[in-house]
Design a protein around this motif. Structure first.
Motif, short mmCIF file in Angstrom:
data_model
loop_
_atom_site.label_atom_id
_atom_site.label_comp_id
_atom_site.label_asym_id
_atom_site.label_seq_id
_atom_site.Cartn_x
_atom_site.Cartn_y
_atom_site.Cartn_z
N PRO A 58 0.55 1.98 5.24
CA PRO A 58 0.89 3.06 4.30
C PRO A 58 1.32 4.36 4.96
N ASP A 59 0.88 4.60 6.20
CA ASP A 59 1.21 5.86 6.87
C ASP A 59 2.26 5.68 7.95
N ALA A 60 3.02 4.58 7.90
CA ALA A 60 3.98 4.29 8.97
C ALA A 60 5.07 5.35 9.06
N PHE A 61 5.48 5.91 7.92
CA PHE A 61 6.58 6.87 7.92
C PHE A 61 6.11 8.32 8.00
N THR A 93 6.44 -2.32 9.39
CA THR A 93 6.84 -1.49 8.25
C THR A 93 8.13 -0.74 8.54
N LEU A 94 8.22 -0.15 9.73
CA LEU A 94 9.42 0.60 10.09
C LEU A 94 10.64 -0.31 10.11
N MET A 95 10.49 -1.51 10.66
CA MET A 95 11.64 -2.41 10.75
C MET A 95 11.94 -3.07 9.41
N GLY A 145 5.25 -6.91 1.95
CA GLY A 145 4.89 -5.57 1.51
C GLY A 145 3.41 -5.28 1.65
N LEU A 146 2.59 -6.30 1.41
CA LEU A 146 1.13 -6.13 1.55
C LEU A 146 0.71 -5.93 3.00
N ASN A 147 1.56 -6.37 3.93
CA ASN A 147 1.26 -6.22 5.36
C ASN A 147 1.76 -4.91 5.94
N PRO A 149 0.81 -1.23 0.00
CA PRO A 149 0.00 0.00 0.00
C PRO A 149 0.83 1.27 0.00
N ILE A 150 2.13 1.17 0.35
CA ILE A 150 2.96 2.38 0.39
C ILE A 150 3.17 2.97 -1.00
N ALA A 151 3.35 2.13 -2.02
CA ALA A 151 3.62 2.62 -3.38
C ALA A 151 2.48 2.28 -4.33
#
Length: 420
Positions: A309-312, A382-384, A304-306, A43-45
């Motif tokens: 999207p707003d983690a960063f 996501t961060l890790m 990636g699917l897990n 979801p990030i990209a």
């Protein structure tokens, strides 16, 4: 659903191939590009750029099928890793040096991970997770070294037979062996409810290890010896491979049954197999095309699917920088200090610290296990994930920095060229 699954596999493989080729052009192992492809497909990209297409291609109802394929990929990867793992090689002095680096390369990240956990727990711990399972898992995740990626970097740089190369490989073996034992203890604590639950899982894990060491190892040694006597070239037969698969699936199923992840059973079974070069070559020939080329990209895509999207976004980026700084400091300082205490100069010591800081696929496997067990949520995952990519990417440039002007022309050992 079959058409959708095949379409998903097509997209995943193409994306992995493209990203792997791009990162290879910049001197990185292909696995880094494949991991990046998994992140981009999430979801990030992809999900942010084309949300409707992303939702149609990866609907929630289809994820269990991908998850099953990913589990099979992780099982085969951990099995082959266990089957290839050898004791630390070299003289007594070299083994002692590797132990020093390995211990410090684990201890400092563990302590820093525990020190960081009180700040991470209130924001990132999933609801219902106790503090100590969360904190111990974060500490374990901080301590991982990507032994396969490290070996690939050394091979590409013709450093496998150099003093820092041998030291880093030996330390990575010790590091990863400890981390997997420690992680099993964390999952035992987290997966239980009360002292009786801890005792049940611990007893099951000990039973698995005992059966692997005292029953399966001598059994498969005898079976392999008899199979090789019947073979003209000494290579294990297809019947032997089927027998190995039966043992692999049985151990993985038992590990899942006792509430450890299936990868632990696969890894333990791999360790139980006899150390035989012809067997290792046959396993690579039989399993790697499926596990490494087909199933592991699915692991990266599912990871990636897990992701969140707003983690960063906002404070999340600050958390990422802090986690990355702590992760790099722990491994770099531990590895460098350990090498210095073992008598290595600063250049070699910093090279060792840079190498064991690479986390690669091993870290992603650990994070996926923690996510599946509910120890961390999508945001911290996501961060890790980002930390995993960053620490692995920086290994080669840092090594070039410390080795600039050094004699790195030693011939590479004949280790199998693994992309992971």
């Amino acid at each position: 659903m079959t058409t959708l699954l095949l379409t998903q596999l097509l997209v995943i493989l193409v994306a992995a191939r493209i990203c792997g080729a791009i990162l290879r052009h910049f001197g990185q192992p292909p696995v880094i590009g494949e991991m990046a492809a998994g992140l981009l497909l999430g979801p990030i990209a992809f999900g942010a750029i084309a949300p409707d297409l992303h939702a149609a291609l990866f609907p929630a109802a289809s994820l269990p099928s991908l998850s099953s394929l990913a589990t099979m990929g992780l099982m085969l990867f951990m099995f082959t890793l266990g089957a290839e793992m050898r004791a630390v090689e070299g003289t007594r002095t070299q083994v002692r040096a590797a132990a020093t680096v390995g211990v410090l390369g684990i201890t400092l990240p563990l302590l820093l991970g525990l020190a960081l956990s009180p700040w991470l727990f209130p924001r990132f711990a999933p609801e219902g997770v106790d503090y100590w399972p969360f904190a111990l898992f974060v500490a374990a995740a901080m301590s991982v070294t990507a032994f396969p990626v490290l070996a690939r970097i050394l091979k590409d740089r013709n450093l496998t037979r150099t003093r820092p190369g041998r030291l880093a490989l030996g330390a990575a073996i010790i590091d990863d062996a400890f981390v997997w034992i420690f992680l099993a203890l964390v999952l035992t604590l987290a997966g239980s409810r009360g002292p009786h639950g801890v005792a049940t899982i611990a007893a099951g894990a000990l039973a698995l290890a005992a059966v692997a060491a005292f029953v399966l190892r001598p059994l498969y040694t005898a079976l392999l010896r008899r199979d090789q006597l019947r073979s003209a070239d000494g290579k294990p037969s297809r019947a032997m491979l089927v027998t190995i698969l039966i043992g692999l699936v049985a151990c993985a199923a038992f590990a899942e049954f006792i509430q450890l992840h299936a990868v632990f059973g696969a890894f333990v079974f791999g360790l139980a197999l006899p150390r035989d070069d012809r067997l290792s070559a046959r396993l690579a020939e039989a399993f790697e095309p499926v596990s490494m080329l087909l199933l592991m990209p699915v692991v990266f895509a599912l990871a990636g699917l897990n992701t969140a999207p707003d983690a960063f976004v906002g404070a999340g980026f600050g958390a990422f920088v802090l986690i990355l700084a702590v992760a790099v400091l722990g491994k770099m300082a531990g590895g460098t200090l350990g090498a210095r205490l073992a008598g290595y100069d600063w250049r070699d010591s910093l090279s060792v610290g840079s190498l064991i800081n690479a986390r690669g696929l091993m870290e992603l496997v650990v994070l996926k296990i923690g996510l599946d067990a509910g120890l961390i949520g999508p945001e911290l995952f996501t961060l890790m994930f980002g930390v995993t990519l960053a620490t692995t990417v920086m290994a080669s440039p840092l090594l070039s920095l410390w080795r600039r002007g050094a004699d790195a022309t030693a011939p590479a050992e004949g280790r199998r060229d693994t992309p992971y």
